[in-house]
Scaffold this active site. Structure first.
Site, PDB file in Angstrom:
ATOM      1  N   GLU A  24       1.074  -0.575  -5.119  1.00 44.92           N
ATOM      2  CA  GLU A  24       0.109   0.576  -5.274  1.00 44.92           C
ATOM      3  C   GLU A  24       0.929   1.876  -5.390  1.00 44.92           C
ATOM      4  O   GLU A  24       1.417   2.464  -4.484  1.00 44.92           O
ATOM      5  CB  GLU A  24      -0.751   0.682  -4.182  1.00 44.92           C
ATOM      6  N   ASP A  47       0.776  -1.241  -0.118  1.00 40.87           N
ATOM      7  CA  ASP A  47       0.059  -0.002   0.007  1.00 40.87           C
ATOM      8  C   ASP A  47       0.970   1.252   0.077  1.00 40.87           C
ATOM      9  O   ASP A  47       1.980   1.382   0.477  1.00 40.87           O
ATOM     10  CB  ASP A  47      -0.835  -0.007   1.343  1.00 40.87           C
TER      11      ASP A  47
END
EC number: 2.4.1.18
Length: 635
Positions: free
Chosen positions: A368, A315
């Site tokens: 990401e 993330d």
């Protein structure tokens, strides 16, 4: 303070590796471990707290008293406190009481390496043995390198466990219940992988799991660690890969967490310009500190080794890579070269990816990452960060903006829908329609589609048809597969009642078949990350808002032609160029009646003719349904 027996799991070599940032199995040493010393069963504890003058273990076994069980500090200046306490058993609650050398601060901290945590809002760690689980996924583990290869299909179902489905009493499902209901559903829908939003222990539900306090513990909201293992096991036994969201970018400042752990900035960077994230009001790991790097990489490997995870999706990578991420001038300091890259974070990500690659076969990592940082998916040995895939955020934003427009205006935005192919092969891209796109007033994916009800569902089908035939792999957030009408709400279940209505039933049927078609069409995945797997036929027919392209696999006999019509206009005759003499057979059509479409299709094989078009020597005339994607096999 005499009830702690001197004992250590650390060798001198362990300490040297830890201090140099090269120990990637710290979970075997730190934390709480049930063991025997001199024939007596108890628990060994070890915690890193170099700024402490005293560390005691408090828990339900000593009435949470800080005076009874003091750990011993190691002599080697490692900052490790350790000791064995007889009689402490599986299931015992505990924390560390840390008396700091800094201003006499006293903190009570959960164990950073705890295998299990109390159910929030309670915050204690739990002594827990996870070694007794008997895995039954040996078959999957033997061939997962083939299932997870980058030339294999990836159709990923992204799930927030707490809100996917509720029980009849509107309570969250347990890991055991999810092992039945969620696994069965993902299998019925023909997804290849499931991605779970963070399941590591987190205190605050509205964070969706992205503010982690227990990095080595699956959240107790749904059950025990072994029950989470059972969930993973069931996915594997049903041929479904498991991706976990992992958050090495930041952590919350909750009193029991990693922040200001021993009265000093131990895990977070001491410079607020590098150690505090103002958007998320959270603390940023100090990637310059060797012991912190070892903690994080050990955590990544832990999930692969102990939970048989197949992939970590990392993330907020962009926030790690750039010193000026979401900061104004004067709020950040350039690196030694006067530039904006966080060199320590860059080297950490390379080391993390290399460690995963070196230690586990058949797994991958996904970033990401929303910027144009070069080489995110290039191998570390070739100067890249070493990720297996990267989310294609630009495609996501351009595509959703395009589809939100009334079809009559799409002719003026043809470049928006074709631009992604200009950079599609610069990285190994995964195409995401993730949870971030259906919250905070953005609306659901269906809710963004223009037109009357029929057109909205047709737009949804053409969006997903275009997505699955575009180069790259695919990720869909839960609910998108049946046309969730409302924006995602993490506090409630998906609107499963919508499946009482025909448009949503048809959409779910479409998705099952789209997934099946994708997996059975090698041209759509064998060269998903190579320009050899894609060839334009027509990209500039903005008048009709039509795209036509060829997808290619290893065998040209499996090549397919894809034609997308982004307007509700039916085209009875449309000419497309072809690279060779072939017959076209329609093999997939998003407009069939079973999916809620009009049923307009090419029912017969179409023979190409020797007539040059689109810079190709042959051509053919096809029918194009309204708001549809049609795929032809070249025979």
């Amino acid at each position: 303070m005499t009830k702690v027996i001197t004992h250590s799991l650390f060798t001198d070599f362990d300490i040297a590796l830890f201090k140099s940032g090269k120990h990637f199995k710290l979970y075997e040493k730190f934390g709480s471990h049930i063991t025997k010393v001199n024939g007596v069963t108890g628990t060994y504890f070890a915690v890193w707290a170099p700024s402490a003058k005293l560390v005691t273990v408090i828990g339900d076994f000593n009435s949470w008293s800080g005076e009874e069980h003091a750990l011993n500090v190691r002599w080697d200046a490692s900052g490790i406190w350790e000791g064995f306490i007889p009689g402490i058993e599986n299931g015992s609650l505990y924390k560390y009481r840390i008396y700091s050398n800094h201003n006499d601060v006293i903190t009570e901290k959960a164990d950073p390496y705890a295998r299990r945590c109390e159910h929030p809002p309670k915050t204690a760690s739990i002594v827990w043995d996870i070694e007794d689980y008997k895995w039954k996924d040996k078959k999957w583990m033997s061939y997962r390198k083939d299932k997870n290869g980058l030339d294999k299909p990836y159709s990923v179902y992204e799930v927030h466990l707490d809100s996917w489905m509720k029980s009849e009493n509107n309570e969250r499902l347990t890991y055991k219940e999810l092992a039945q209901k969620l696994v069965q559903y993902v299998k019925e829908m023909n997804f290849t992988h499931v991605e779970l939003m963070p399941i590591m222990e987190y205190p605050y539900d509205p964070s969706w799991g992205y503010q982690i306090t227990g990095y080595f513990a699956p959240t107790s909201r749904f059950g025990t660690p072994q029950e989470f293992m059972h969930l993973v096991d069931q996915f594997h036994q049903n041929d479904i890969g498991v991706i976990l969201d992992w958050v090495p970018s930041h952590f919350p400042s909750d009193d029991h967490g990693l922040g200001f752990f021993d009265g000093s900035h131990l895990y977070e960077h001491p410079d607020k310009r590098k150690g505090y994230h103002q958007d998320w009001k959270s603390l940023i790991f100090n990637y310059e500190r060797n012991e912190v790097r070892s903690f994080l990489i050990s955590n990544a490997l832990f999930w692969f080794e102990k939970y048989n995870i197949d992939c970590l999706r990392v993330d907020a990578v962009a926030s790690m890579l750039y010193l000026d991420y979401s900061r104004e001038e004067g709020e950040w300091e350039p690196n030694i070269y006067g530039e904006r890259e966080n060199l320590a974070a860059v080297s950490f990500l390379k080391e993390f990816n290399q460690a995963v690659k070196d230690n586990f076969e058949g797994v991958t990592t996904i970033a990401e990452e929303s910027t144009a940082f070069p080489g995110v998916t290039r191998a570390v040995e070739h100067g890249g960060l070493g990720f297996g895939m990267k989310w294609m955020m630009g495609w996501m934003h351009d595509t959703l903006d395009y589809f939100a427009k009334d079809p009559i205006y799409r002719q003026y935005h043809q470049n928006d829908i074709t631009f992604s192919l200009a950079y599609a092969f610069s990285e190994n891209f995964m195409l995401p329609l993730s949870h971030d796109e259906v919250v905070y007033g953005k609306n659901s994916i269906l809710g963004r589609m223009p037109g009357d009800e029929w057109q909205r569902f047709a737009n949804l089908r053409v969006l997903y048809g275009y997505m699955f035939t575009h180069p790259g792999t695919n990720l869909v957030f839960m609910g998108g597969e049946f046309g969730q009408y409302n924006e995602w709400n993490f506090e409630t279940s998906l609107d499963w009642n919508l499946l009482e209505f025909e448009p949503h039933i048809n959409t779910q049927t479409f998705f099952k078949e789209l997934n099946k078609f994708y997996q059975n069409t090698p041209a759509l995945y064998e060269k998903a990350f190579s320009n050899e797997g894609f060839e334009w036929i027509s990209l500039d027919d903005n008048v009709n808002s039509v795209l036509a392209y060829i997808r290619k696999g290893h065998d040209k006999e499996n090549d397919v032609v894809v034609v997308c019509n982004f307007t509700p206009k039916t085209i009875e005759k449309y000419d497309i160029g072809l690279p060779r003499k072939v017959k076209l057979k329609e093999v997939f059509n998003t407009d069939v009646k079973e999916y809620g479409g009009s049923g307009f299709s090419n029912t017969r094989q179409i023979t190409s003719k020797k007539k040059q078009l689109h810079n190709k020597p042959y051509s053919a005339t096809i029918k194009i349904p309204p708001l549809a994607v049609v795929v032809f096999k070249m025979i």
